[in-house]
Design a protein around this motif. Structure first.
Motif, PDB file in Angstrom:
ATOM      1  N   ILE A 167       0.895  -1.158   0.000  1.00 34.12           N
ATOM      2  CA  ILE A 167       0.000   0.000   0.000  1.00 34.12           C
ATOM      3  C   ILE A 167       0.934   1.209   0.000  1.00 34.12           C
ATOM      4  N   TYR A 195       2.707   4.906   0.068  1.00 34.44           N
ATOM      5  CA  TYR A 195       2.691   6.115   0.883  1.00 34.44           C
ATOM      6  C   TYR A 195       2.013   7.239   0.117  1.00 34.44           C
ATOM      7  N   THR A 200       4.975  -2.107 -10.052  1.00 38.82           N
ATOM      8  CA  THR A 200       4.492  -3.170  -9.163  1.00 38.82           C
ATOM      9  C   THR A 200       3.023  -3.473  -9.443  1.00 38.82           C
ATOM     10  N   ASP A 214      -1.049   4.023   2.249  1.00 39.55           N
ATOM     11  CA  ASP A 214      -0.502   3.994   3.605  1.00 39.55           C
ATOM     12  C   ASP A 214      -0.517   5.437   4.092  1.00 39.55           C
ATOM     13  N   TYR A 252      -3.443  -5.816   4.407  1.00 40.25           N
ATOM     14  CA  TYR A 252      -3.612  -7.018   3.585  1.00 40.25           C
ATOM     15  C   TYR A 252      -4.727  -7.910   4.147  1.00 40.25           C
ATOM     16  N   GLY A 299       8.495  -4.326  -3.656  1.00 49.49           N
ATOM     17  CA  GLY A 299       9.824  -3.936  -4.104  1.00 49.49           C
ATOM     18  C   GLY A 299      10.834  -4.414  -3.071  1.00 49.49           C
ATOM     19  N   GLU A 328      13.140  -3.250  -1.315  1.00 50.98           N
ATOM     20  CA  GLU A 328      13.556  -2.504  -0.120  1.00 50.98           C
ATOM     21  C   GLU A 328      12.664  -2.751   1.086  1.00 50.98           C
ATOM     22  N   ILE A 329      11.514  -3.395   0.885  1.00 55.18           N
ATOM     23  CA  ILE A 329      10.643  -3.615   2.043  1.00 55.18           C
ATOM     24  C   ILE A 329      10.473  -5.112   2.340  1.00 55.18           C
ATOM     25  N   TRP A 334      14.540  -2.790  -8.458  1.00 55.84           N
ATOM     26  CA  TRP A 334      14.303  -1.363  -8.640  1.00 55.84           C
ATOM     27  C   TRP A 334      14.259  -0.999 -10.109  1.00 55.84           C
ATOM     28  N   LEU A 335      13.379  -0.099 -10.389  1.00 51.60           N
ATOM     29  CA  LEU A 335      13.319   0.455 -11.731  1.00 51.60           C
ATOM     30  C   LEU A 335      14.165   1.722 -11.720  1.00 51.60           C
TER      31      LEU A 335
END
Ligand code: MSP
Length: 646
Positions: free
Chosen positions: A9, A11, A23, A49, A231, A255, A257-258, A286-287
């Motif tokens: 979700i 930010y 994504t 979020d 979720y 992604g 990083e999380i 990452w794009l």
């Protein structure tokens, strides 16, 4: 059987850009593919979020209440997914949905009841931007993720006993080897957990904008406990037709990083609450934009909307999934996007479709003849299997490669058969050969279209219709897709180009233009736009600005101009062969001798003009206040003569 998948979700303190779109498109592709595999229902949840200090501050900066601010940005995300035709079933807004608030509190109470939560006090370095305490950081240390200076925070917190879950998590990774994908990420997470886990603070007293901890007036939930629960919120108490719960998720798509939040914290919360665990967490890469990480500070963020408007949603879907190995980092550039579009969609699939259908129209009056061709059949059958396997593993680029390999087999086959030579030959053997060639090409096209549907839904629906297929494309199921299902005698539909060729230069110009527009609109939405009326000047693009050649110059000589009170005649060194002669209206503000040696800013490419018989080859830059004297622009640091300002 149901299949439940989610995206993060997002930010709401940034408006949607191509990274979020990447994504969400991938999730939509997977959703469509899962339908093809026979799962029913396939449910996709995304959302926004919306809690936390960062959002509270962004709202403040935009001059809005958090409620107004989050609503506006969440709507922007929703609109974007709708415009892209993405099959979102649930959009959870964490600050707005009463069901979400209730679910977060419920989850907390279950954790509490099972002894996984305690109250403690915490002092630590906190990164406001990432909403994260930075372990082992000292006051003044930067955040390792974003580089911003951390703040020292002491507060009473509720803690989640994460340390108690390390063994059960390791057991989970062991027993369910595909819980974390790709494998590189799995190994990363395992070694992180093996180092031992610290307990996690899950509430704040310093923030107001959040979901209240039950019974505790001053605590609100820390954003990740709140966010991950979205979720569950979306499908809690939902069942499929057979009465099975939709939860747990079959896939959390995120992604990279999380990953830690999803593969460590989230299953630990669920274990503590004695709830079923998700089946899989897949972290994609990452794009990047032309090799650089996209970031606000670099100013190289690309939005998806201009691409959709100029090239269509399918062009972007295809590019993202074909260009980037899913799970690895990849690069976006307009050139590469258009390159792939023209060579693989326009010349490849599009050309095969129009060629095949046009021949059926011309040689068989638009009716599909009976026949077959072994070589094409073999290639198509292999491609069905290979694509199904690759897509099942989320290896989209490989699956697409397999389909294009088949398209080139068909292309070669058409050239070899040369239907245009067979057509005028009235010999029955030649006519039979022509039938076979036409059928085989059309059948291969049908199979390619069915396989490509998850990636290119809009375009494939068009080709499907042009083939005259009676059933809807979405109803095709992978396990019943086979060679020979195209019906001889079927009338094809109206032929029209599905992927018209795109001229790179004007298309890129148009996309850049729209990009500037969208980013300005988003800035307004975020409350960051300079109020357009404030300066009264029309906006220009960076390209407009780049037309102005601003240079550092040094005044070599200065003299008054006879008969003109306001003018000085300057000779200015711009590190060129000759000093420039410049006539400037600054005599009332500056004595000529005070200017000698001074560094100034010159517009170096201004067309020459004559003033009082003197030629001025450029213009000196000064601040000019209404009714006041001009003040020359200058530098605090030492700058070399001739340097360009940009
Ligand atoms: N709010 C959290 C997620 C909570 S999930 C319970 C968050 N939000 S975010 O807005 O920062 O979105 C991050 C996600 O957006 C990434 O995990 C990824 O899915 C997507 N991406 C954002 N930028 C991206 C790229 N440049 N490249 C690839 N994906 C990107 O984190």
């Amino acid at each position: 059987m149901k299949y439940y998948l989610t995206t993060p979700i997002y930010y709401v303190n940034a408006a949607p850009h191509i990274g979020h779109t990447y994504t969400t498109i991938a999730a939509d592709v997977i959703k469509r593919f899962k339908r093809m595999q026979g799962f029913d229902p396939v449910i996709l949840t995304t959302g926004s979020d919306e809690h936390g200090q960062k959002v509270e501050r962004s709202a403040q900066a935009a001059g809005k209440t958090p409620q107004e601010f989050t609503k506006a940005i969440a709507e922007e995300f929703e609109r974007q997914w709708r415009d892209f035709g993405l099959g979102i079933d649930h959009f959870v807004r964490t600050s707005e949905d009463p069901k979400h608030r209730e679910t977060v509190q419920w989850l907390f109470e279950r954790c509490m009841k099972n002894g996984a939560v305690y109250k403690g006090s915490y002092t630590g370095q906190y990164c406001v931007f990432d909403e994260l305490y930075v372990n082992d950081a000292k006051p003044g240390d930067p955040c390792p993720d974003c580089g911003r200076v951390t703040e020292t925070v002491t507060e009473e917190n509720y803690f989640f006993k994460l340390s108690a879950f390390a063994d059960r998590l390791l057991e989970l990774y062991e027993k369910q080897p595909d819980f974390i994908q790709p494998d590189s990420k799995r190994n990363e997470v395992i070694s992180f957990v093996k180092q031992g886990l610290n307990d996690l603070s899950i509430s704040r007293t310093t923030i107001k904008w959040g979901i209240p901890v039950p019974v505790e007036g001053k605590h609100v939930f820390y954003v990740w406990f709140d966010a991950l629960t979205a979720y569950l919120t979306a499908v809690r108490d939902q069942k499929d037709k057979a009465g099975n719960d939709i939860w747990p998720a079959d896939l959390h798509l995120i992604g990279k990083e999380i990953i830690r939040f999803h593969a460590v914290y989230w299953p630990a919360f669920l274990l503590a609450a004695e709830l079923p665990l998700p089946k899989r967490v897949f972290a994609h890469g990452w794009l990047l934009f032309e090799q650089d990480k996209m970031s606000k500070s670099r100013g190289n963020i690309v939005r998806a909307e201009p691409i959709r408007k100029v090239m269509g949603a399918d062009a972007l879907r295809y590019f993202l999934l074909r260009e980037i190995v899913f799970g690895q980092d990849g690069s976006f550039s307009y050139d590469a996007l258009i390159g792939r579009y023209n060579s693989e969609l326009a010349n490849g699939l599009g050309n095969l479709a129009s060629r095949t259908l046009t021949m059926i129209q011309q040689y068989r009056g638009g009716v599909i003849p009976a026949g077959s061709a072994e070589s094409v059949q073999k290639s198509a059958c292999e491609t069905i299997a290979a694509t199904a396997e690759s897509f099942h593993k989320f290896d989209f680029s490989k699956g697409l490669e397999a389909i294009w390999a088949m398209l080139s087999v068909v292309d070669k086959f058409i050239v070899e058969q040369a239907p245009w030579k067979l057509a005028p030959n009235q010999d029955p053997a030649a006519q039979q050969k022509l039938d076979a060639a036409l059928f085989a090409s059309a059948e291969a096209l049908r199979i390619a279209t069915a396989l490509l549907y998850p990636v290119l839904p809009e375009s494939c629906a068009k080709i499907w219709e042009q083939l005259g297929m009676p059933e809807p494309l979405e109803s095709v199921r992978l396990n019943s897709l086979a060679w020979g299902q195209l019906r001889a005698g079927q009338k094809i539909g109206h032929i029209a180009a599905v992927f018209p060729r795109i001229e790179a230069k004007p298309a890129i110009e148009k996309m850049r233009e729209l990009e500037a527009q969208v980013s300005a609109e988003q800035a307004v939405l975020m409350g960051k736009a300079p109020a357009p009326a404030a300066s009264g000047s029309p906006q220009i693009t960076i390209d407009d600005f780049a037309k102005v050649d601003l240079r550092v110059g040094q005044v070599l000589s200065a003299e008054r101009v006879k008969g003109a009170d306001k003018l000085l005649h300057l000779k200015v060194d711009l590190a060129e062969a000759e000093p420039r002669s410049i006539v400037a209206g600054i005599a009332e503000a500056y004595a000529p001798e005070s200017l000698i040696g001074r560094k100034v800013v010159i517009v170096a490419n201004l067309a020459p003009r004559k003033l009082r018989g003197l030629t001025s080859n450029g213009m000196i830059v000064a601040a000019s206040l209404e009714g006041g004297k001009p003040m020359l622009a200058g530098f605090l640091e030492d700058v070399p003569v001739g340097a360009r300002l940009k």
